[in-house]
Design a protein around this motif. Structure first.
Motif, PDB file in Angstrom:
ATOM      1  N   GLY A 212      26.625  45.462  80.209  1.00 30.65           N
ATOM      2  CA  GLY A 212      25.993  46.442  81.085  1.00 30.65           C
ATOM      3  C   GLY A 212      25.763  45.983  82.506  1.00 30.65           C
ATOM      4  O   GLY A 212      25.093  46.686  83.276  1.00 30.65           O
ATOM      5  N   ASP A 213      26.284  44.816  82.901  1.00 29.75           N
ATOM      6  CA  ASP A 213      26.101  44.315  84.266  1.00 29.75           C
ATOM      7  C   ASP A 213      27.125  44.970  85.181  1.00 29.75           C
ATOM      8  O   ASP A 213      28.295  44.565  85.218  1.00 29.75           O
ATOM      9  CB  ASP A 213      26.243  42.794  84.296  1.00 29.75           C
ATOM     10  CG  ASP A 213      25.842  42.199  85.638  1.00 29.75           C
ATOM     11  OD1 ASP A 213      25.843  42.941  86.639  1.00 29.75           O
ATOM     12  OD2 ASP A 213      25.536  40.993  85.680  1.00 29.75           O
ATOM     13  N   ARG A 214      26.708  45.993  85.926  1.00 28.92           N
ATOM     14  CA  ARG A 214      27.614  46.741  86.790  1.00 28.92           C
ATOM     15  C   ARG A 214      28.050  45.941  88.016  1.00 28.92           C
ATOM     16  O   ARG A 214      29.011  46.313  88.681  1.00 28.92           O
ATOM     17  CB  ARG A 214      26.944  48.041  87.245  1.00 28.92           C
ATOM     18  CG  ARG A 214      26.612  48.997  86.100  1.00 28.92           C
ATOM     19  CD  ARG A 214      27.849  49.614  85.507  1.00 28.92           C
ATOM     20  NE  ARG A 214      27.552  50.567  84.453  1.00 28.92           N
ATOM     21  CZ  ARG A 214      28.462  51.296  83.820  1.00 28.92           C
ATOM     22  NH1 ARG A 214      29.734  51.164  84.124  1.00 28.92           N
ATOM     23  NH2 ARG A 214      28.101  52.139  82.875  1.00 28.92           N
ATOM     24  N   TRP A 215      27.339  44.857  88.349  1.00 25.13           N
ATOM     25  CA  TRP A 215      27.752  44.060  89.490  1.00 25.13           C
ATOM     26  C   TRP A 215      28.936  43.157  89.116  1.00 25.13           C
ATOM     27  O   TRP A 215      29.725  42.793  89.973  1.00 25.13           O
ATOM     28  CB  TRP A 215      26.575  43.221  90.008  1.00 25.13           C
ATOM     29  CG  TRP A 215      25.615  44.048  90.819  1.00 25.13           C
ATOM     30  CD1 TRP A 215      25.383  45.380  90.696  1.00 25.13           C
ATOM     31  CD2 TRP A 215      24.767  43.583  91.865  1.00 25.13           C
ATOM     32  NE1 TRP A 215      24.437  45.791  91.592  1.00 25.13           N
ATOM     33  CE2 TRP A 215      24.027  44.695  92.330  1.00 25.13           C
ATOM     34  CE3 TRP A 215      24.525  42.340  92.453  1.00 25.13           C
ATOM     35  CZ2 TRP A 215      23.097  44.603  93.358  1.00 25.13           C
ATOM     36  CZ3 TRP A 215      23.581  42.251  93.468  1.00 25.13           C
ATOM     37  CH2 TRP A 215      22.885  43.368  93.926  1.00 25.13           C
ATOM     38  N   GLN A 216      29.049  42.828  87.840  1.00 28.23           N
ATOM     39  CA  GLN A 216      30.213  42.058  87.399  1.00 28.23           C
ATOM     40  C   GLN A 216      31.409  42.972  87.167  1.00 28.23           C
ATOM     41  O   GLN A 216      32.498  42.741  87.712  1.00 28.23           O
ATOM     42  CB  GLN A 216      29.883  41.291  86.112  1.00 28.23           C
ATOM     43  CG  GLN A 216      29.063  40.046  86.334  1.00 28.23           C
ATOM     44  CD  GLN A 216      28.958  39.200  85.074  1.00 28.23           C
ATOM     45  OE1 GLN A 216      28.921  39.707  83.951  1.00 28.23           O
ATOM     46  NE2 GLN A 216      28.892  37.884  85.264  1.00 28.23           N
ATOM     47  N   LEU A 217      31.222  44.017  86.364  1.00 24.46           N
ATOM     48  CA  LEU A 217      32.298  44.966  86.055  1.00 24.46           C
ATOM     49  C   LEU A 217      31.728  46.375  86.053  1.00 24.46           C
ATOM     50  O   LEU A 217      30.753  46.643  85.346  1.00 24.46           O
ATOM     51  CB  LEU A 217      32.922  44.662  84.681  1.00 24.46           C
ATOM     52  CG  LEU A 217      33.655  43.332  84.514  1.00 24.46           C
ATOM     53  CD1 LEU A 217      34.035  43.119  83.048  1.00 24.46           C
ATOM     54  CD2 LEU A 217      34.894  43.270  85.394  1.00 24.46           C
ATOM     55  N   ASN A 218      32.355  47.257  86.816  1.00 22.93           N
ATOM     56  CA  ASN A 218      31.883  48.635  86.887  1.00 22.93           C
ATOM     57  C   ASN A 218      33.044  49.582  86.608  1.00 22.93           C
ATOM     58  O   ASN A 218      33.878  49.838  87.466  1.00 22.93           O
ATOM     59  CB  ASN A 218      31.273  48.922  88.270  1.00 22.93           C
ATOM     60  CG  ASN A 218      30.544  50.261  88.312  1.00 22.93           C
ATOM     61  OD1 ASN A 218      30.347  50.917  87.284  1.00 22.93           O
ATOM     62  ND2 ASN A 218      30.147  50.672  89.495  1.00 22.93           N
ATOM     63  N   GLU A 219      33.151  50.051  85.364  1.00 24.13           N
ATOM     64  CA  GLU A 219      34.219  50.950  84.926  1.00 24.13           C
ATOM     65  C   GLU A 219      35.605  50.394  85.304  1.00 24.13           C
ATOM     66  O   GLU A 219      36.395  51.051  85.974  1.00 24.13           O
ATOM     67  CB  GLU A 219      34.050  52.342  85.531  1.00 24.13           C
ATOM     68  CG  GLU A 219      32.750  53.022  85.164  1.00 24.13           C
ATOM     69  CD  GLU A 219      32.632  54.383  85.824  1.00 24.13           C
ATOM     70  OE1 GLU A 219      33.646  55.108  85.882  1.00 24.13           O
ATOM     71  OE2 GLU A 219      31.520  54.722  86.289  1.00 24.13           O
ATOM     72  N   PRO A 220      35.916  49.184  84.871  1.00 27.16           N
ATOM     73  CA  PRO A 220      37.188  48.576  85.278  1.00 27.16           C
ATOM     74  C   PRO A 220      38.390  49.166  84.548  1.00 27.16           C
ATOM     75  O   PRO A 220      38.278  49.666  83.423  1.00 27.16           O
ATOM     76  CB  PRO A 220      37.001  47.108  84.897  1.00 27.16           C
ATOM     77  CG  PRO A 220      36.084  47.163  83.714  1.00 27.16           C
ATOM     78  CD  PRO A 220      35.139  48.304  83.986  1.00 27.16           C
ATOM     79  N   LYS A 221      39.511  49.102  85.212  1.00 33.72           N
ATOM     80  CA  LYS A 221      40.804  49.368  84.575  1.00 33.72           C
ATOM     81  C   LYS A 221      41.587  48.065  84.652  1.00 33.72           C
ATOM     82  O   LYS A 221      42.062  47.666  85.715  1.00 33.72           O
ATOM     83  CB  LYS A 221      41.559  50.484  85.296  1.00 33.72           C
ATOM     84  CG  LYS A 221      42.909  50.830  84.642  1.00 33.72           C
ATOM     85  CD  LYS A 221      43.738  51.778  85.502  1.00 33.72           C
ATOM     86  CE  LYS A 221      44.401  51.069  86.665  1.00 33.72           C
ATOM     87  NZ  LYS A 221      45.323  51.930  87.423  1.00 33.72           N
ATOM     88  N   PHE A 222      41.722  47.374  83.513  1.00 35.48           N
ATOM     89  CA  PHE A 222      42.374  46.073  83.482  1.00 35.48           C
ATOM     90  C   PHE A 222      43.894  46.237  83.600  1.00 35.48           C
ATOM     91  O   PHE A 222      44.487  47.093  82.950  1.00 35.48           O
ATOM     92  CB  PHE A 222      42.021  45.327  82.200  1.00 35.48           C
ATOM     93  CG  PHE A 222      40.561  44.990  82.090  1.00 35.48           C
ATOM     94  CD1 PHE A 222      40.020  43.944  82.802  1.00 35.48           C
ATOM     95  CD2 PHE A 222      39.719  45.750  81.282  1.00 35.48           C
ATOM     96  CE1 PHE A 222      38.662  43.645  82.717  1.00 35.48           C
ATOM     97  CE2 PHE A 222      38.365  45.456  81.184  1.00 35.48           C
ATOM     98  CZ  PHE A 222      37.830  44.405  81.900  1.00 35.48           C
TER      99      PHE A 222
END
Length: 770
Positions: A212-222
């Protein structure tokens, strides 16, 4: 109104870029359909009767196999011919898995085992994971050691949960790589795709991003991942992940999309008291791919579609190629940018970004950075003060947790794209790159997949003197029979083959076919294909160092395509390739003089011979130049003569066709057509029979007609009349199904067609010299 202004500004920016950096030629030198590739023995397609939609592909040069993950099935294909001697493993979801999937409201098509991960685990086994009807599952596939031991067997006794390894949904974005027996993967770990994570999964430990850490990953598309060593210390090796993510604006919205490159240490074990089983080294930076505008406003391509890592002899410094698209709903454009590790490392070693909260802008962090530098690995290179990330001070862990973003973005090489497509006609989906040695240097050959079964073969040439980038579109290859999006491109440099995936299956395509450019020195040099060179006889595969041909005969100029300089004195035999035609036209009818150059990039010019002089033909209301040749809308008696079709390409001019036009009097031709027997009250006149049909009871009038026709065109051309009759008059008596088999140039245009094709000749009489 604002949207229209933005679109206009964007168009002006891209137009300014094209003008400043050399507008590309939108035509490929060669365009080959799937049928033509098949007839040239340049492609092979693997499909099963029920379809072979693929979801992941692994190229294994050691095993000489291509491993393909599909729906409920894994395939092992032959690298030399993908459609020969394949093996397969059935791995469907269990009945219980399917039942649970349907109970959760999923469609039946979704409740299957879609293979999403295939990685080489060791020298004898593959690690394989599938969606398992929304209950991910993993196992190992035994493949043996080396090509001698042909094994392809699923080890069902090693089945285990695939959560954290495989996504739940078959179309969920994911990327993975195996390094030292550990799996590094970026994916969504839950059923509803709320938890995106970057994982390291070892035998007895794991690390991951914060939940849930949006500063690390926010709705990413890998999109992709790769392991790159920084130096000779294995403890300092790092894993890079490429993805796009949502970015909160200063006003708290989630509207912007940025492309990122993230980095973690391969030996990161997490913290001891803080960040337990969490990354202590996760950092990320923005990837920039943009075009400078005339007013200082850049046009950004922010959506990362695909990434390709081109490894070199120096494994510490690969080149990274990214395929980007715009995020605008008004304008769709694509660009390819290239990055080197020097620029990426500079960003990760630069200042950190800082933000108080979502209502503030990002700024450069100017406070004190703790030691050891947050994001660094526990290694000898970094002082050897810590044997593991578990020994890091708490202040280091707190800092890296609150400052995952670097302030300095990663700029592309040359600070501009190496390929740009703003036509908007089709979507670009996949990218692969080959590094090719040519006579005048090394070139990166891009293979770009589209959403309509086409692979574009492109080279990009940077000019240091003018600081410009030139794009050269070499080939356009339709690799599948029907238009479908290309979902993967794998390249085998060793075999000079592409392996291309789509929902229809997997096709194999040779990356070059030099003979198609022509046998002449000029044609080969003008092609500018780094794979090909003129060897003294024809256009053939170029081998660095002259392995298969004497160096003095080789001619190749990829950078400039200067055929004049390269081929001076070598054009003696090229006159035989000139097309020489005799064309009969009828007064007041339209007539087409055909000329189709070998290259679609050539510019054609028509001339009429006036004694020893040549007069250039300018288009007007009487004559127009079409892609198929010179079209006389209403042929005149004065149009009779000899015409030359010349092509110009990179300063090299050559005659492609020589056409002699003879104009027949309309009145005499109409009289010949109207001869025949009339029925009482008939309004239509019967057409004459073909003069070469042997009929014992043929009317004597036909003999008269044939004699008059021969007088009209001259008895000196008698050996050409049979071909003339076959093409013009005899086809009128054939059935429609035979007419459909004729080349398009001989068919009458349909009523709905417009332009030059709608004004096709009523009677065009063409004969070719024997």
């Amino acid at each position: 109104m604002a949207v229209c202004v933005w679109a206009l500004t964007l168009a002006l920016a891209l137009g300014s870029y094209a003008a400043a950096h050399g507008a590309k030629n939108n035509y490929p030198r060669l365009r080959l359909s799937h049928k033509e590739l098949w007839e040239l023995n340049r492609t092979w397609v693997f499909q099963t009767p029920e379809g072979t939609a693929h979801y992941t592909i692994l190229l294994d040069e050691t095993q000489e196999r291509l491993f393909v993950g599909g729906k409920d099935t894994l395939y092992s294909l032959n690298l030399d011919r993908v459609n020969a001697s394949h093996r397969e493993i059935s791995w469907p979801s269990s009945d219980e898995q399917v039942e649970d999937c349907l109970m959760q409201g999923r469609e039946k098509t979704e409740c299957a085992n879609y293979i999403r991960l295939i990685q080489a685990y060791n020298s004898t086994h593959l690690m394989t994971c599938g969606t398992g009807a929304f209950s991910p599952v993993c196992t190992y596939i035994r493949v043996g050691q080396g090509k001698e031991e042909r094994v392809f067997q699923l080890e069902s006794e090693h089945l285990q949960s695939g959560r954290g390894r495989s996504p739940f949904h078959p179309n969920s974005p994911t990327t993975s790589t195996v390094f030292r027996g550990q799996l590094f993967v970026g994916l969504y770990t839950d059923y509803w795709e709320n938890d995106a994570a970057v994982y390291r999964l070892g035998q007895h430990s794991y690390s991951r991003t914060e939940v849930g850490d949006r500063w690390q990953l926010n709705e990413p598309k890998f999109v992709g991942s790769v392991v790159v060593p920084d130096n000779d210390d294995p403890a300092d090796d790092k894993v890079y992940f490429f993805f796009t993510e949502r970015v909160s604006t200063a006003h708290g919205g989630n509207k912007a999309v940025f492309s990122r490159v993230a980095r973690v240490c391969a030996n990161d074990q997490g913290g001891q008291r803080m960040l337990v089983n969490k990354w202590t080294s996760f950092l990320k930076a923005r990837l920039i791919c943009s075009v400078a505008g005339p007013n200082g406003i850049d046009t950004h391509f922010d959506e990362l579609e695909d990434v390709f890592v081109l490894t070199k002899k120096d494994e510490k410094n690969p080149e990274i190629f990214g395929l980007f698209s715009t995020t605008s709903a008004v304008f769709k454009g694509y660009a390819v940018c290239m990055y080197n590790m020097e620029g990426i490392r500079a960003a990760f070693n630069g200042p950190f970004a800082h933000r108080e909260d979502t209502d503030h802008h990002w700024s450069m962090y100017e406070g004190k950075v703790p030691y050891p530098r947050p994001g660094s690995c526990a290694s000898k290179v970094n002082g050897a003060h810590f044997s593991s990330s578990k020994e890091y001070p708490d202040q280091v862990l707190r800092f890296v947790h609150s400052h995952p973003l670097l302030f300095q973005p990663v700029q592309p090489v040359h600070h501009r794209p190496i390929f740009l497509d703003t036509d908007g006609g089709r979507r670009l989906t996949e990218l692969a790159v080959d590094r090719v040695a040519a006579e005048d240097g090394h070139y990166n050959v891009l293979f770009i997949g589209t959403d309509d079964s086409v692979v574009l073969k492109v080279i990009s040439i940077f000019n240091k003197e003018t600081n410009t980038v030139e794009e050269v579109l070499l080939e356009e290859l339709q690799v599948f029979k029907v238009p479908v999006p290309i979902t993967e491109i794998i390249i085998s440099t060793k075999r000079q083959q592409l392996y291309v995936g789509s929902e229809l299956g997997v096709t194999q395509v040779r990356v070059h076919h030099c003979g198609l450019y022509g046998s002449a020195c000029a044609d080969c040099c003008l092609a500018r294909d780094p794979y090909c060179a003129w060897d003294g006889h024809t256009c053939s595969r170029y081998y660095p160092g002259g392995i298969h041909t004497k160096r003095r005969f080789r001619r190749q100029d990829v950078r400039h395509g200067n055929a004049v300089q390269q081929c001076t004195g070598l054009q003696m035999n090229e006159a035989h390739s000139i097309s020489d035609k005799l064309v009969y036209g009828v007064e007041k009818n339209s007539t087409l003089l055909e000329c189709r150059p070998r290259s679609l990039q050539a510019v054609l010019t028509w001339y009429m011979l006036k004694g020893a002089d040549m007069e250039e033909i300018k288009g007007d209301e009487h004559i127009i130049q079409t892609p198929y040749g010179l079209l006389f809308l209403t042929t005149k008696k004065s149009d009779a003569g000899v015409y030359l079709c010349q092509s110009a390409e990179h300063g090299f001019v050559q005659t492609v066709a020589r056409v002699t036009l003879e104009v027949l009097e309309e009145e005499r031709v109409e009289n010949l057509f109207h001869r025949g027997e009339y029925g009482e009250g008939e309004a239509q006149l019967r057409a004459p029979l073909c003069p070469f049909v042997s009929l014992p009871s043929a009317p004597s009038s036909n003999k008269v007609w044939y004699r008059d026709f021969m007088q009209l065109i001259g008895y000196g051309n008698i050996h050409r009349v049979e071909q003339y009759c076959e093409r013009v008059w005899c086809v009128a008596d054939r059935k429609k199904k035979k007419l459909k088999g004729l080349p398009a140039k001989w068919r009458r245009p349909q009523g709905g067609e417009r332009g030059a094709r709608a004004r096709a000749p009523r009677h065009t009489y063409t004969t070719r010299t024997p």
